[in-house]
Design a protein around this motif. Structure first.
Motif, PDB file in Angstrom:
ATOM      1  N   LEU A  96     -22.354  -5.437   4.016  1.00  0.00           N
ATOM      2  CA  LEU A  96     -21.233  -5.528   4.833  1.00  0.00           C
ATOM      3  C   LEU A  96     -20.991  -6.644   5.382  1.00  0.00           C
ATOM      4  O   LEU A  96     -21.915  -7.645   5.353  1.00  0.00           O
ATOM      5  N   GLY A 135     -17.455  -3.945   8.722  1.00  0.00           N
ATOM      6  CA  GLY A 135     -18.352  -2.800   8.567  1.00  0.00           C
ATOM      7  C   GLY A 135     -18.432  -1.819   7.555  1.00  0.00           C
ATOM      8  O   GLY A 135     -19.287  -1.028   7.418  1.00  0.00           O
ATOM      9  N   TYR A 194     -19.317  -0.734   3.820  1.00  0.00           N
ATOM     10  CA  TYR A 194     -20.511  -1.283   2.742  1.00  0.00           C
ATOM     11  C   TYR A 194     -19.538  -1.342   1.448  1.00  0.00           C
ATOM     12  O   TYR A 194     -18.862  -0.594   0.860  1.00  0.00           O
ATOM     13  N   ARG A 236     -27.366  -3.904   2.883  1.00  0.00           N
ATOM     14  CA  ARG A 236     -27.531  -2.562   3.569  1.00  0.00           C
ATOM     15  C   ARG A 236     -29.170  -2.251   3.593  1.00  0.00           C
ATOM     16  O   ARG A 236     -29.792  -2.693   2.533  1.00  0.00           O
ATOM     17  N   ASP A 239     -27.093  -0.674   9.715  1.00  0.00           N
ATOM     18  CA  ASP A 239     -26.340   0.267  10.305  1.00  0.00           C
ATOM     19  C   ASP A 239     -26.247   0.029  11.841  1.00  0.00           C
ATOM     20  O   ASP A 239     -25.425   0.867  12.631  1.00  0.00           O
ATOM     21  N   ARG A 299     -20.555  -1.959  12.164  1.00  0.00           N
ATOM     22  CA  ARG A 299     -20.794  -0.908  11.067  1.00  0.00           C
ATOM     23  C   ARG A 299     -20.604   0.380  12.118  1.00  0.00           C
ATOM     24  O   ARG A 299     -19.896   1.412  11.876  1.00  0.00           O
ATOM     25  N   TYR A 339     -16.957   0.791  12.585  1.00  0.00           N
ATOM     26  CA  TYR A 339     -16.176   1.285  11.238  1.00  0.00           C
ATOM     27  C   TYR A 339     -16.437   2.938  11.087  1.00  0.00           C
ATOM     28  O   TYR A 339     -15.680   3.373  10.808  1.00  0.00           O
TER      29      TYR A 339
END
Length: 200
Positions: free
Chosen positions: A100, A141, A143, A171, A174, A179, A182
């Motif tokens: 991200l 944010g 992926y 990744r 989080d 993120r 999002y």
């Protein structure tokens, strides 16, 4: 009854759910039977799209208006192909790592084509095929990952608000505010911004 007019964006941007095969990443990877995804569904994930005049991007009024409306002050170009990109094999592997960004990723295909894969709210991969004239915005944010298709070539305009920051966060990331924002905006809502678990 007249038929519903086709969205002109669909000529240059198509999306579908991916299969789980490990075959060459540059193949289409359709499910069987094929499951296409509408551009409206992509918008519910925060992925925006336009069809623009790629042959006249220097003078295109529509592109100019999008840049003004969204504050895209920076542009450059990235050609992805074995002949033009140093460390091509390594770069392609890196692009295809799920990651991200903390800012929007804006890509406009002025030549060639490629696949931008994004996760839906249930963690399934959606493959977004962007061809010449297609422009997409991936929200901060989300992926995602990128690969060329079997044509092995894309020339993309990259746009950015202010000074560009291209840092990928592979990744899992989080904990990043981008993120979390999002997820709050697009994953835990019904697509119209209403929380689906407001009581939680």
């Amino acid at each position: 009854m007249g038929s519903i007019a086709k969205d002109p964006r669909e000529d240059v941007i198509q999306a579908w759910y991916m299969d789980d095969s490990d075959e060459d990443q540059r193949l289409p990877h359709h499910r069987e039977p094929k499951e296409f995804v509408s551009l409206d569904k992509l918008a519910e994930l925060g992925v925006l799209s336009w069809r623009l005049d790629a042959d006249n991007y220097e003078t295109d009024e529509e592109l100019k208006k999008i840049r003004e409306d969204r504050g895209y002050s920076y542009i450059d170009f990235c050609e992805v192909c074995p002949e033009k990109l140093p460390n091509y094999e390594e770069k392609i592997k890196n692009f295809f790592e799920e990651h991200l960004h903390t800012d929007e990723e804006i890509r406009y295909a002025v030549a060639g084509s490629g696949y931008f894969d994004v996760r839906d709210v249930n963690e399934s991969w959606i493959r977004v095929w962007v061809k010449k004239g297609g422009m997409i915005v991936l929200p901060a944010g989300i992926y995602h990952r990128f690969t060329l298709d079997s044509s092995n070539y894309i020339k993309a305009m990259r746009l950015f608000v202010g000074d560009p920051i291209w840092t990928p966060y592979n990744r899992p990331h989080d904990h990043l505010p981008a993120r979390q924002e999002y997820v709050e905006t697009f994953v835990h809502t019904d697509g119209a911004g209403r929380s689906v678990n407001a009581a939680a």
